[in-house]
Design a protein around this motif. Structure first.
Motif, PDB file in Angstrom:
ATOM      1  N   LYS A  89       0.512  -1.080   0.035  1.00 33.57           N
ATOM      2  CA  LYS A  89       0.065   0.214  -0.364  1.00 33.57           C
ATOM      3  C   LYS A  89       1.331   1.124  -0.044  1.00 33.57           C
ATOM      4  O   LYS A  89       0.269   2.224  -0.389  1.00 33.57           O
ATOM      5  CB  LYS A  89      -0.951  -0.137   1.500  1.00 33.57           C
ATOM      6  N   TYR A  90       2.206   1.694   0.246  1.00 33.59           N
ATOM      7  CA  TYR A  90       2.867   2.614   0.213  1.00 33.59           C
ATOM      8  C   TYR A  90       2.987   2.677  -1.309  1.00 33.59           C
ATOM      9  O   TYR A  90       3.699   3.484  -1.187  1.00 33.59           O
ATOM     10  CB  TYR A  90       4.050   2.189   1.291  1.00 33.59           C
ATOM     11  N   ALA A  96      -1.042   8.212   0.335  1.00 30.60           N
ATOM     12  CA  ALA A  96      -0.587   7.807   1.634  1.00 30.60           C
ATOM     13  C   ALA A  96      -0.165   9.380   2.101  1.00 30.60           C
ATOM     14  O   ALA A  96      -0.910   9.395   3.687  1.00 30.60           O
ATOM     15  CB  ALA A  96       0.291   6.598   1.949  1.00 30.60           C
ATOM     16  N   TRP A 103       0.947   2.946   7.229  1.00 29.12           N
ATOM     17  CA  TRP A 103      -0.049   1.556   6.134  1.00 29.12           C
ATOM     18  C   TRP A 103       0.706   0.890   7.023  1.00 29.12           C
ATOM     19  O   TRP A 103       2.059   0.455   6.920  1.00 29.12           O
ATOM     20  CB  TRP A 103      -0.185   0.835   5.184  1.00 29.12           C
ATOM     21  N   VAL A 108      -3.872  -2.530   8.582  1.00 25.60           N
ATOM     22  CA  VAL A 108      -4.762  -2.962   7.192  1.00 25.60           C
ATOM     23  C   VAL A 108      -5.505  -3.762   7.828  1.00 25.60           C
ATOM     24  O   VAL A 108      -6.747  -4.376   7.140  1.00 25.60           O
ATOM     25  CB  VAL A 108      -3.944  -3.792   6.741  1.00 25.60           C
ATOM     26  N   THR A 124     -10.073  -9.196  -2.093  1.00 26.62           N
ATOM     27  CA  THR A 124      -9.055  -8.396  -2.195  1.00 26.62           C
ATOM     28  C   THR A 124      -8.170 -10.126  -3.331  1.00 26.62           C
ATOM     29  O   THR A 124      -8.315 -10.875  -3.333  1.00 26.62           O
ATOM     30  CB  THR A 124      -8.721  -8.632  -1.052  1.00 26.62           C
ATOM     31  N   GLU A 140      -8.613  -4.081  -4.814  1.00 29.46           N
ATOM     32  CA  GLU A 140      -9.415  -4.884  -3.437  1.00 29.46           C
ATOM     33  C   GLU A 140     -10.750  -4.166  -3.970  1.00 29.46           C
ATOM     34  O   GLU A 140     -11.633  -2.744  -4.662  1.00 29.46           O
ATOM     35  CB  GLU A 140      -9.964  -4.328  -2.075  1.00 29.46           C
ATOM     36  N   ASP A 155      -9.080  -0.161  -2.810  1.00 27.87           N
ATOM     37  CA  ASP A 155      -7.751   0.499  -3.559  1.00 27.87           C
ATOM     38  C   ASP A 155      -6.794  -1.014  -4.553  1.00 27.87           C
ATOM     39  O   ASP A 155      -7.591  -1.984  -4.666  1.00 27.87           O
ATOM     40  CB  ASP A 155      -6.383   0.036  -2.395  1.00 27.87           C
ATOM     41  N   ALA A 157      -2.934  -1.370  -6.245  1.00 28.42           N
ATOM     42  CA  ALA A 157      -1.712  -0.730  -6.777  1.00 28.42           C
ATOM     43  C   ALA A 157      -0.567  -1.907  -7.006  1.00 28.42           C
ATOM     44  O   ALA A 157      -1.156  -3.479  -6.412  1.00 28.42           O
ATOM     45  CB  ALA A 157      -1.098  -0.482  -5.333  1.00 28.42           C
TER      46      ALA A 157
END
Length: 226
Positions: A89-90, A96, A103, A108, A124, A140, A155, A157
Motif C-alpha cells: 500500500k506504500y 498515503a 500503512w 490493514v 482482495t 480490492e 485500492d 496498487a
C-alpha cells in the motif's frame, strides 16, 4: 456557513480543510474565490460487467507474467500476508501522504474489520512474487450489503519495483473472474481515479471502465478562511 465551519475547525486546532465538488458547478468559483486551491482531480468511472466479454477476462488472467502467482481472500487479510500487504500500500505514496496515516499490518486489518462491521464484503486479489512473501500488486473490491448490483473498487496498487509487467490488469481481471463466479448479482463496479494516474486510467479503460463524472478536491488553510 463557510465562516461558521472555518471557525469550528480553527477552534478544534485544524490547520487545513478539504472540500470535494463536482466539476463545472458553481461550487468551483465559490471555493476559488475564498482561497481554496485544487489539489486533486478525480474521474469517476463505471464498468458494466454485461459489456465485458468473458473470453477477454479469461485471456487476461491466463496472460499473467512469469514468476508471480495469484492469491485471494475475502474479509481480513490472512496473518501471513498482512505486513506484505501494508508494504504494497506504500505504492500509493501520494495518497498515503494525503491521508496522513502510515500503512501497517494493524491498519490493514482494521480497515477490513470496519468494512465487515458495516455488513459489506471486502474481496482482495494479490500477486505474490517468486519468494511467496512479497505482495507485488493487489486490488480490492467491496460489495455492499445493499448494493443492488453495484460494487465499489477500493485500492489497487503495484509496487514500483514490479511495475511494467501488467500486474495491475492481471489482478483486476482475476477479480472480475472471481466476482462472476461468487457474486453474479454484481453487474457494475464503480471507481474513482486520480486524473494524473495515467497508468491506472489506461488499465481501467482497457478493462472497459468508462468516465461517468469528474470531481475536484480543493484545499485551503483554515487561517485564510473568513
Amino acid at each position: 456557513m463557510l465562516a461558521a465551519a472555518a471557525g469550528g475547525l480553527r477552534a478544534d486546532g485544524r490547520t487545513s480543510v478539504i472540500a470535494q465538488v463536482h466539476a463545472g458547478t458553481p461550487a468551483v468559483p465559490f471555493l476559488e474565490s475564498h482561497g481554496f486551491e485544487c489539489v486533486l482531480v478525480l474521474r469517476g468511472m463505471l464498468l458494466r460487467l454485461d459489456e465485458v466479454p468473458p473470453e477477454r477476462v479469461t485471456r487476461l488472467v491466463a496472460a499473467g507474467p512469469a514468476g508471480y502467482r495469484l492469491i485471494r481472500w475475502r474479509g481480513v487479510v490472512p496473518d501471513e500476508h498482512a505486513t506484505a500487504l501494508a508494504h504494497a500500500k506504500y505504492a500509493m505514496a501520494d495518497l498515503a501522504e494525503y491521508e496522513g496515516a502510515p500503512w501497517d499490518a494493524h491498519r490493514v486489518r482494521e480497515t477490513a474489520e470496519v468494512v465487515a462491521k458495516r455488513g459489506d464484503d471486502l474481496y482482495t486479489v494479490a500477486a505474490l512474487d517468486a519468494s511467496g512473501t512479497v505482495v507485488a500488486g493487489f486490488t480490492e473490491v467491496v460489495v455492499p450489503h445493499d448494493a443492488a448490483g453495484r460494487a465499489a473498487q477500493y485500492d489497487t496498487a503495484v509496487a514500483p519495483e514490479h511495475r511494467g509487467r501488467r500486474l495491475g490488469i492481471w489482478v483486476k481481471a482475476a477479480m472480475l473472474e472471481w466476482l462472476a463466479a461468487e457474486r453474479p448479482e454484481v453487474r457494475e463496479i464503480e471507481t474513482d481515479n486520480s486524473g494524473d494516474n495515467e497508468h491506472m486510467l489506461a488499465v481501467n479503460e482497457e478493462l472497459g471502465f468508462r468516465v461517468e463524472r469528474e470531481s475536484l478536491e480543493y484545499q485551503a488553510p483554515t487561517s485564510a478562511l473568513p
